[in-house]
Design a protein around this motif. Sequence first.
Motif: not given
Length: 167
Positions: A22, A37, A67-69, A71, A88-89, A91
Amino acid sequence: MATHLVIISDREPLAWVLRTQRMAFPAGRAATGLPAEGDQALLYTTRGCYRNPTRDRGRVMGLAVVTSPIETLPEPVVFGERRFTSGCALRVEGLAPVREGVVLADLVPRLEVFPDERSWSVRMRRASLPLPPADAELLTRELRPLLGPRSERLADYTRGSEWHDGT
């Protein structure tokens, strides 16, 4: 897909980023200039990341994909006195060995993102720096031969690090 240089200036947040996959950003940071993302993130550790800036150099040492927006986090992530309220996440696709990687200062004359070689470090005082495509290609090409799997290198990065998730 854009590429961002994600700037990490201390070993505790670095260990947290690599362990949890993260990324967290400080309160008050506008989403402008931050990764979205699907973007690629080149992980960069500053000279002071390992708390010995006379020995260490700033290095691009990891490759990740967002891998995510971004937030607002339900609970802030806290490192020392600093609170990080959005995130965000990631990888993490590969890591160089600890204290190894691409020395950014050596490539500054070839990077478009730093139009003035003498003051390039001023642009590094942020959480994320969007890179022009040619710069992203150069840095990624230089980094790839140094990368190993996160699973094999994570313990070296997280050894002796403490973090607090705000709980």
